[in-house]
Design an enzyme around this catalytic site. Structure first.
Site, PDB file in Angstrom:
ATOM      1  N   ASN A 124      -2.466  50.335 -31.105  1.00  0.00           N
ATOM      2  CA  ASN A 124      -1.824  51.133 -32.136  1.00  0.00           C
ATOM      3  C   ASN A 124      -0.905  50.317 -33.023  1.00  0.00           C
ATOM      4  O   ASN A 124       0.156  50.775 -33.422  1.00  0.00           O
ATOM      5  CB  ASN A 124      -1.028  52.270 -31.481  1.00  0.00           C
ATOM      6  CG  ASN A 124      -1.933  53.225 -30.759  1.00  0.00           C
ATOM      7  OD1 ASN A 124      -3.091  53.378 -31.114  1.00  0.00           O
ATOM      8  ND2 ASN A 124      -1.417  53.853 -29.721  1.00  0.00           N
TER       9      ASN A 124
ATOM     10  N   GLY B 264      -9.966  56.850 -34.802  1.00  0.00           N
ATOM     11  CA  GLY B 264      -8.870  56.238 -35.535  1.00  0.00           C
ATOM     12  C   GLY B 264      -8.385  54.897 -35.029  1.00  0.00           C
ATOM     13  O   GLY B 264      -7.585  54.243 -35.700  1.00  0.00           O
ATOM     14  N   ASP B 265      -8.844  54.461 -33.844  1.00  0.00           N
ATOM     15  CA  ASP B 265      -8.374  53.177 -33.313  1.00  0.00           C
ATOM     16  C   ASP B 265      -9.462  52.549 -32.447  1.00  0.00           C
ATOM     17  O   ASP B 265      -9.230  52.172 -31.305  1.00  0.00           O
ATOM     18  CB  ASP B 265      -7.092  53.370 -32.505  1.00  0.00           C
ATOM     19  CG  ASP B 265      -6.295  52.079 -32.363  1.00  0.00           C
ATOM     20  OD1 ASP B 265      -6.601  51.113 -33.078  1.00  0.00           O
ATOM     21  OD2 ASP B 265      -5.372  52.041 -31.534  1.00  0.00           O
ATOM     22  N   PHE B 266     -10.654  52.436 -33.029  1.00  0.00           N
ATOM     23  CA  PHE B 266     -11.819  51.917 -32.299  1.00  0.00           C
ATOM     24  C   PHE B 266     -11.707  50.399 -32.236  1.00  0.00           C
ATOM     25  O   PHE B 266     -12.482  49.670 -32.851  1.00  0.00           O
ATOM     26  CB  PHE B 266     -13.093  52.352 -33.023  1.00  0.00           C
ATOM     27  CG  PHE B 266     -14.154  52.886 -32.119  1.00  0.00           C
ATOM     28  CD1 PHE B 266     -14.003  54.100 -31.469  1.00  0.00           C
ATOM     29  CD2 PHE B 266     -15.333  52.182 -31.906  1.00  0.00           C
ATOM     30  CE1 PHE B 266     -14.983  54.601 -30.637  1.00  0.00           C
ATOM     31  CE2 PHE B 266     -16.324  52.678 -31.074  1.00  0.00           C
ATOM     32  CZ  PHE B 266     -16.148  53.885 -30.432  1.00  0.00           C
TER      33      PHE B 266
END
Length: 344
Positions: free
Chosen positions: A5, A190-192
């Site tokens: 993140n 959203g955070d692959f």
């Protein structure tokens, strides 16, 4: 590698429970006897890998879990955390390798608890542990990159069919107003990134190991957005550790488009979106590392190669990079990819 993140600013809300406090929390909230516990890397939440020897409520279950203690800011958005968790449950039921929650003693999927030195309240969940190796720790083949792109598209397509997700407001990422009318909307993971995708392998070959995706982690950046956002994020993070970073995009794109073909306008936005994700990740990580120098090594993982890759993209130029990506993707239309990742 990536620090997960690192595209989201960190605030003074990260939990700070000791291992003893975490073990007591698992016992009190979930009724499980902790046999061992160790910290896991995290950005603004606190995570522990937990082994249990039994439970206090007589129910059967797995032996390993991840205790996820959400930062106090996000903990005040229980509807969002619930939507993320239920999306994971939905995807697991659809056959995706996503974690599912172990219920609390009162039958809930999460519980708001206090206990860190600041006595702040944090939302607590216990998720089943997904074994595997992060993609960041291996050298992914072209076939694995293709499968990662295909998985990203399949996941977003499944989320689009999840009525619960459609009815729940998640953060809107429609920042590119000039493209708004021509991009296909979706719900994004959203955070692959290369630390949120786990792989395993049954191959016995040490010289040519073959991998398949075994786990998808961290749904905390789920948002309404566009399909092209997801593939751009995946391309950017798969570039981080690659010895041929500019060669990655075509394989990921081909896999993605085998499920969700992009329009000409979306393809035209791809270079900007990959570059933008690099810039976003790198700048926010650098800023956060100044605020939290004790976590600098983890926060700055992407920066080890990220700035170099971003500058290489701009030096090569949009037209040349797109040509490389699109020609690689086009080549897949003339051959059938293997039915599973690496055949494992």
């Amino acid at each position: 590698m990536s620090s997960g993140n690192d595209c989201r600013p960190q605030t003074l809300t990260k939990p700070a429970l000791s291992e003893k406090e975490a073990a007591e929390l698992v016992d009190r909230v979930f009724g499980l006897n902790v046999s061992w516990l160790r910290p896991l890397p995290s950005y603004d939440d606190q995570n522990f890998h937990v082994g249990v020897s039994g439970n206090n409520n007589g129910a059967e279950g797995a032996n390993e879990y991840v205790l996820k203690i959400t930062n106090s800011a996000d903990s005040w958005e229980p509807e969002l955390i619930q939507a993320q968790t239920q999306a994971m449950m939905f995807l697991s039921a659809q056959g995706f390798p996503s974690a599912t929650p172990y219920l609390t003693k009162d039958g809930s999927i999460m519980s708001l608890e206090s206990g860190d030195p600041g006595n702040k309240k944090h939302m607590v969940r216990l998720l089943n542990y997904l074994p595997g190796t992060p993609v960041a720790k291996i050298a992914p083949s072209a076939q694995l990159l293709y499968e990662i792109g295909k998985l990203a598209a399949s996941l977003d397509k499944a989320l689009a069919e999840c009525q619960l997700c459609q009815q729940t407001e998640v953060s809107d990422t429609s920042h590119l107003h000039c493209y708004h009318s021509v991009l296909m909307q979706s719900i994004n993971h959203g955070d692959f990134n290369d630390y949120n995708i786990l792989v395993d392998c049954s191959s016995t070959s040490l010289e040519n190991p073959q991998y398949r995706v075994s786990g998808i982690l961290d749904f905390s950046d789920m948002s309404y957005g566009y399909y092209v956002f997801e593939v751009a994020i995946a391309i950017m993070y798969m570039m981080i550790e690659s010895p041929d970073p500019l060669g990655v995009g075509g394989h990921v794109l081909a896999g993605f488009e085998s499920v969700v073909p992009l329009t000409a306008e979306e393809r035209g936005a791809l270079f900007l979106l990959v570059s933008g994700r690099f810039a976003q990740s790198l700048v926010i990580a650098a800023h956060t590392a100044l605020l939290y120098p004790e976590n600098k090594e983890y926060l700055m993982i992407t920066a080890k190669t990220g700035w170099k890759h971003l500058m290489t993209m701009f030096e090569m130029g949009q037209e040349a990079v797109e040509k490389k990506w699109f020609e690689t993707a086009q080549a897949y239309t003339h051959r059938a990819p293997a039915p599973s990742v690496g055949g494992c």
